[in-house]
Design an enzyme around this catalytic site. Sequence first.
Site, PDB file in Angstrom:
ATOM      1  N   ASP A  81     101.149  -7.511  73.447  1.00 18.15           N
ATOM      2  CA  ASP A  81     101.520  -7.030  72.114  1.00 18.15           C
ATOM      3  C   ASP A  81     101.835  -8.296  71.193  1.00 18.15           C
ATOM      4  OD1 ASP A  81     102.779  -5.948  69.819  1.00 18.15           O
ATOM      5  OD2 ASP A  81     103.575  -4.231  71.063  1.00 18.15           O
ATOM      6  N   SER A 131     101.759  -1.551  65.584  1.00 18.71           N
ATOM      7  CA  SER A 131     101.237  -1.418  67.232  1.00 18.71           C
ATOM      8  C   SER A 131     101.091  -0.162  67.460  1.00 18.71           C
ATOM      9  CB  SER A 131     102.465  -1.912  67.967  1.00 18.71           C
ATOM     10  OG  SER A 131     102.680  -3.232  67.708  1.00 18.71           O
ATOM     11  N   HIS A 192     108.051   3.132  73.693  1.00 18.41           N
ATOM     12  CA  HIS A 192     107.798   2.394  72.543  1.00 18.41           C
ATOM     13  C   HIS A 192     106.355   2.624  72.008  1.00 18.41           C
ATOM     14  CE1 HIS A 192     108.088  -1.580  70.266  1.00 18.41           C
ATOM     15  NE2 HIS A 192     109.410  -0.999  70.075  1.00 18.41           N
ATOM     16  N   GLU A 352     101.636  -3.649  79.617  1.00 20.60           N
ATOM     17  CA  GLU A 352     102.174  -4.271  78.117  1.00 20.60           C
ATOM     18  C   GLU A 352     102.937  -5.338  78.367  1.00 20.60           C
ATOM     19  OE1 GLU A 352     103.794  -3.203  73.801  1.00 20.60           O
ATOM     20  OE2 GLU A 352     104.500  -2.154  75.615  1.00 20.60           O
ATOM     21  N   ASP A 357     105.311  -9.876  71.230  1.00 18.29           N
ATOM     22  CA  ASP A 357     105.893  -9.558  69.821  1.00 18.29           C
ATOM     23  C   ASP A 357     107.079  -9.746  69.240  1.00 18.29           C
ATOM     24  OD1 ASP A 357     104.619  -7.708  67.568  1.00 18.29           O
ATOM     25  OD2 ASP A 357     106.421  -6.634  68.330  1.00 18.29           O
ATOM     26  N   HIS A 361     108.620 -11.859  66.140  1.00 18.95           N
ATOM     27  CA  HIS A 361     109.202 -11.221  65.164  1.00 18.95           C
ATOM     28  C   HIS A 361     110.447 -11.963  64.700  1.00 18.95           C
ATOM     29  CE1 HIS A 361     106.707  -7.977  63.821  1.00 18.95           C
ATOM     30  NE2 HIS A 361     106.719  -7.173  64.965  1.00 18.95           N
ATOM     31  N   HIS A 474     103.216  -9.148  61.256  1.00 18.02           N
ATOM     32  CA  HIS A 474     102.024  -9.447  62.062  1.00 18.02           C
ATOM     33  C   HIS A 474     101.122 -10.149  61.217  1.00 18.02           C
ATOM     34  CE1 HIS A 474     103.067  -5.386  64.238  1.00 18.02           C
ATOM     35  NE2 HIS A 474     103.891  -6.149  64.463  1.00 18.02           N
TER      36      HIS A 474
END
Length: 544
Positions: A81, A131, A192, A352, A357, A361, A474
């Site tokens: 991710d 996502s 998620h 995953e 990710d 962030h 992103h």
Amino acid sequence: MSAHFREKEEKHNLALIYWRCAEVSKCSYEGSATFLWFIASYQEKDPLFWNTWAQHTLKNALTLQKLNQNTAKNLILFLGDGMGIPTVTAARILKGQLSGQSGEETQLEMDKFPFVALSKTYNTNAQVADSAGTATAYLCGVKANEGTVGVSAAAVRSQCNTTQGNEVTSILKWAKEAGKSVGIVTTTRVNHATPSAAYAHCVDRDWFSDGEMPAEAVQAGCKDIARQLFENIPNIDVIMGGGRKYMFPKNQSDVEYPGDKKHFGTRKDGRNLVEEWTNRMKNKKAQYVWNKRELLSVNPNNVDYILGLFEPGDLPYNLERNTETDPSLTEMVEVAIKILRKNPRGFYLLVEGGRIDHGHHEGKAKQALHEAVEMDRAIGRAGLITSIYDTMTVVTADHSHMFNFGGYTPRGNTIFGLAPMLSDVDQKPFTAILYGNGPGFKVINGLRENVSTLDYQGTNYQAQSAVPLRMETHGGEDVAVFAKGPMAHLLHGVHEQNYIPHVMAYAACIGQNRDHCMSSGGASSLSPALPSLAALLTLTRLLC
């Protein structure tokens, strides 16, 4: 033999030793990392080194002319991710530096895959994707709106009444309907965005439980994602990740953090989904686990179904993981495959690396890159316990991030280090890693913060960014798709992201891609996954 010829042969042999060791990322030599670095620093000045390496690579490439057109018994999708191409490159360097090498010449496990493509990640209503919409693309084969999972672009985010009639099914469901075992392993919550598109149909990715849903959506009959995990596709064989609190009644204390209210259950309907699952599976070989000790005590030969919920929310970053109580992604993947592979019809597994990710962030590049290295380790472990003859493995990302690194850093510069020069504008140092936006933007007395006064190699250091945001965003560029195994060559150029599950389904003869698998006489037209004698001999020689 002349001295000149002997010297040339010695250099050639050293070059061979180097690339053989580097390409398998390990050597039998003592102090192999230092040994490789010594060879590299000595050999790289000689054109013979690069020519020898390139010729070896060419020979390997020529072997790919004979395509693997077996039927894929097993399918594995590794989803990093937020793992854009800059993240892949930086993770490669980090992996090498963690083993004492310069880093740039290292190979990730995914680097060894013979086929690489690019995936266009946009959502139907977003140039820069999220996502949820991307997960619908690479799992369901249909591009969708941002924030929605398992529904087409006709569904509108947060509008419950746009759900019915717009549901789309995933490759996990196609595999289950074909008699395969199926599994989900994630370092985030099992409900998620990424994993939820494998089983749920929801117009809002944030409806984790009914406790996060608006009352009108619940009254209108929309289901929360945690509930759909257990109801939509009966008996998913392997479920592992976080998200425990969404399975328990509101205010029920957590088994691991009984005194911490933020980890209490969130369900307003009073249901205990774990208890319901346990009761429903009591006549099957099923087991619920919530910590590493319980997971690693599982005998895969005696368990057909496993539900592992290791945290109330997301799993901790790998750098902060309690190695006594929290399983790594690699450990979860190994147990998952050993359970799933017992099915003679094969399996589909979604894995995953979800916290890459999250690290980005937060502007915490060190966390993100270590998450990527751990996912690569899991890819390597999966490769050891499966076969390229009957297992198609795909590694990709849902989207990228505003992460990059540069600044003319010298060879071997620590990936978390400083660039070798000062800014020619404010005369201050800067790190090689920077973000286009995010929480790392800091101004002191009207000037950019001097990073040399900070612990810029610290685990939670937030790299400087050009634009201040509480959370970094992103990125919108294409992401890489790495593929190996049966029909991997079909991932070969620049593709829409929703193409990925269609290729995987085609390779495994599931879903809508089954007609080509049968000849007019009723026999399979794809080759069975049986290695040739020559291939077996080659493998034996490599292992001995």
